[in-house]
Design an enzyme around this catalytic site. Structure first.
Site, PDB file in Angstrom:
ATOM      1  CD  GLU A  25     -32.973 -26.280   6.099  1.00  0.00           C
ATOM      2  OE1 GLU A  25     -33.005 -27.058   5.140  1.00  0.00           O
ATOM      3  OE2 GLU A  25     -32.666 -25.091   5.994  1.00  0.00           O
ATOM      4  CD  GLU A  40     -29.646 -20.633   8.734  1.00  0.00           C
ATOM      5  OE1 GLU A  40     -30.094 -20.516   7.580  1.00  0.00           O
ATOM      6  OE2 GLU A  40     -29.252 -21.725   9.193  1.00  0.00           O
ATOM      7  CG  ASN A  94     -30.929 -23.625  12.570  1.00  0.00           C
ATOM      8  OD1 ASN A  94     -31.394 -22.678  13.203  1.00  0.00           O
ATOM      9  ND2 ASN A  94     -30.290 -23.480  11.422  1.00  0.00           N
ATOM     10  CG  HIS A 136     -33.617 -17.846   5.573  1.00  0.00           C
ATOM     11  ND1 HIS A 136     -32.494 -17.056   5.437  1.00  0.00           N
ATOM     12  CD2 HIS A 136     -33.182 -19.032   6.057  1.00  0.00           C
ATOM     13  CE1 HIS A 136     -31.421 -17.745   5.801  1.00  0.00           C
ATOM     14  NE2 HIS A 136     -31.814 -18.951   6.193  1.00  0.00           N
ATOM     15  CG  ASP A 181     -31.901 -13.824   4.602  1.00  0.00           C
ATOM     16  OD1 ASP A 181     -33.001 -14.385   4.761  1.00  0.00           O
ATOM     17  OD2 ASP A 181     -30.951 -14.370   3.996  1.00  0.00           O
TER      18      ASP A 181
HETATM   19  C1  XIL Z   1     -26.756 -21.540   2.434  1.00  0.00           C
HETATM   20  C2  XIL Z   1     -25.465 -20.797   2.150  1.00  0.00           C
HETATM   21  O1  XIL Z   1     -25.608 -19.437   2.555  1.00  0.00           O
HETATM   22  C3  XIL Z   1     -25.137 -20.864   0.664  1.00  0.00           C
HETATM   23  O2  XIL Z   1     -23.870 -20.270   0.404  1.00  0.00           O
HETATM   24  C4  XIL Z   1     -25.128 -22.320   0.213  1.00  0.00           C
HETATM   25  O3  XIL Z   1     -24.940 -22.356  -1.200  1.00  0.00           O
HETATM   26  C5  XIL Z   1     -26.439 -22.994   0.576  1.00  0.00           C
HETATM   27  O4  XIL Z   1     -26.660 -22.870   1.973  1.00  0.00           O
HETATM   28  N1  XIL Z   1     -30.534 -22.702   5.680  1.00  0.00           N
HETATM   29  C6  XIL Z   1     -29.346 -23.024   6.286  1.00  0.00           C
HETATM   30  C7  XIL Z   1     -28.069 -22.491   5.740  1.00  0.00           C
HETATM   31  O5  XIL Z   1     -29.355 -23.642   7.363  1.00  0.00           O
HETATM   32  O6  XIL Z   1     -26.989 -23.369   5.968  1.00  0.00           O
HETATM   33  C8  XIL Z   1     -28.200 -22.189   4.271  1.00  0.00           C
HETATM   34  O7  XIL Z   1     -26.976 -21.569   3.837  1.00  0.00           O
HETATM   35  C9  XIL Z   1     -29.388 -21.307   4.010  1.00  0.00           C
HETATM   36  C10 XIL Z   1     -30.664 -22.004   4.420  1.00  0.00           C
END
Ligand code: XIL
Length: 318
Positions: free
Chosen positions: A134, A239, A175, A211, A241
């Site tokens: 990020e 990641e 990422n 996400h 969802d």
């Molecule tokens: C999230 C985890 O799932 C949580 O348990 C934690 O509290 C915060 O981080 N982007 C990312 C991940 O790259 O590492 C993050 O994971 C979600 C957003």
């Protein structure tokens, strides 16, 4: 149906996987689902390899939780930093040394042990790290974090070079999220990759977090993936969802199924998109409800570990 990983392999992908986290591993029904190799061939540690977990105090490294997993997420991120890594604490030269030590120690610890897929663990073919997570704001400007404010743009190449030196066989990724549609942030990432390549800095792939929100998945995802693979990179969904405003309804679950199918199809259609990972597999352990107020039900299994329509959407997407 065939299984998520079986479908991914049949489509020519290297893997389908899930994030997970140490506390959940005491839930035996959950672990049984996660261990089904027909669905999951790859694991990303949700938290246990982040800086606050691996170097909680300067030069004190802890790998107890991370050692449970064989994956690499992540080295350098603005979130989940220990308090000692704070803007103003260090000058440029010192922070450069800190980033180099952190990346080379963590990546070096897992050298030859991390692996993109379970098949790869068996055959030791490849592995990867989200070296930088990020780096950009949504408008495509650099995120104003301790690394960028102290070191400048060069922190990315610095971290990548340290990772490459520590594990020359590892695939090195950047990422991010909101780079899945064409726009300023995707353009900024493309320009960063080109600049790294021009400097000869090691960069192998870009991870698309994905996400998403039900009914709002990006329409230009496939063309963005193609813009990155055209630079010679591999890409991955890292990641995934797709959340909704609760409560879930039959109509929302059907839309979610279609959304999962569309996202997976974009990866399927791009040869350089090597695989996909969901950000845990069950709503029971999703990060969404605690992060986005009033939202949830983002994953293909519900809170009782029962498959939702989204599961079939993923299979159909491959
Ligand atoms: C999230 C985890 O799932 C949580 O348990 C934690 O509290 C915060 O981080 N982007 C990312 C991940 O790259 O590492 C993050 O994971 C979600 C957003």
């Amino acid at each position: 149906t065939a299984g998520l990983a079986v479908a991914a392999k049949a489509a020519g992908k290297k893997y389908f996987g899930s994030a997970t986290d140490n506390p959940e591993l005491t839930d035996t029904a959950y672990v049984a689902g996660l261990s089904n190799l027909n669905d999951f061939m790859q694991i990303t540690p949700g938290n246990s390899m982040k800086w606050d977990a691996t170097e909680p105090s300067r030069r004190t490294f802890t790998f107890t939780n991370g050692d449970t997993f064989c994956s690499g997420h992540n080295c350098v991120w603005h979130n989940q930093l220990p308090n000692w890594v704070t803007a103003g604490n260090f000058n440029n030269a010192t922070l450069q040394s800190i980033v180099t030590t952190h990346c080379s120690t963590v990546v070096g610890h897992y050298k030859g042990k991390i692996s993109r897929t379970i098949t790869d663990i068996l055959f030791a073919l490849t592995d990867s790290w989200d070296v930088v997570n990020e780096p950009f704001n949504d408008d495509g400007t650099w995120r104003d974090d301790v690394f960028h404010t102290t070191i400048g743009d060069g922190y990315v190449a610095l971290a990548l070079r340290a990772a490459r030196a520590a594990d020359p066989a590892a695939k090195l990724y950047i990422n991010d999220y909101n780079i899945e549609n064409t726009g300023a942030k995707a353009t900024a990432m493309l320009n960063l990759v080109k600049s790294l390549q021009a400097q000869g800095a090691p960069i192998d792939g870009v991870g698309f977090q994905c996400h998403f929100i039900v009914g709002q998945v990006p329409t230009s995802f496939q063309s963005v993936l193609e813009q990155f693979t055209a630079l010679g990179l591999e890409v991955a969904i890292t990641e995934l969802d797709i959340r909704m405003t609760l409560p879930s309804t039959a109509a929302l679950l059907q839309q979610q199924k279609q959304d999962y199918q569309n996202v997976i199809a974009a990866c399927k259609n791009v040869a350089g998109c090597i695989g996909a990972t969901i950000w845990d597999y069950t709503d029971k352990y999703s990060w969404v409800p605690s992060t986005f107020s009033g939202q949830g039900a983002a994953l293909p299994w519900d809170e009782n570990l029962v498959k939702k329509p989204a599961y079939d959407g993923i299979v159909a997407g491959f």
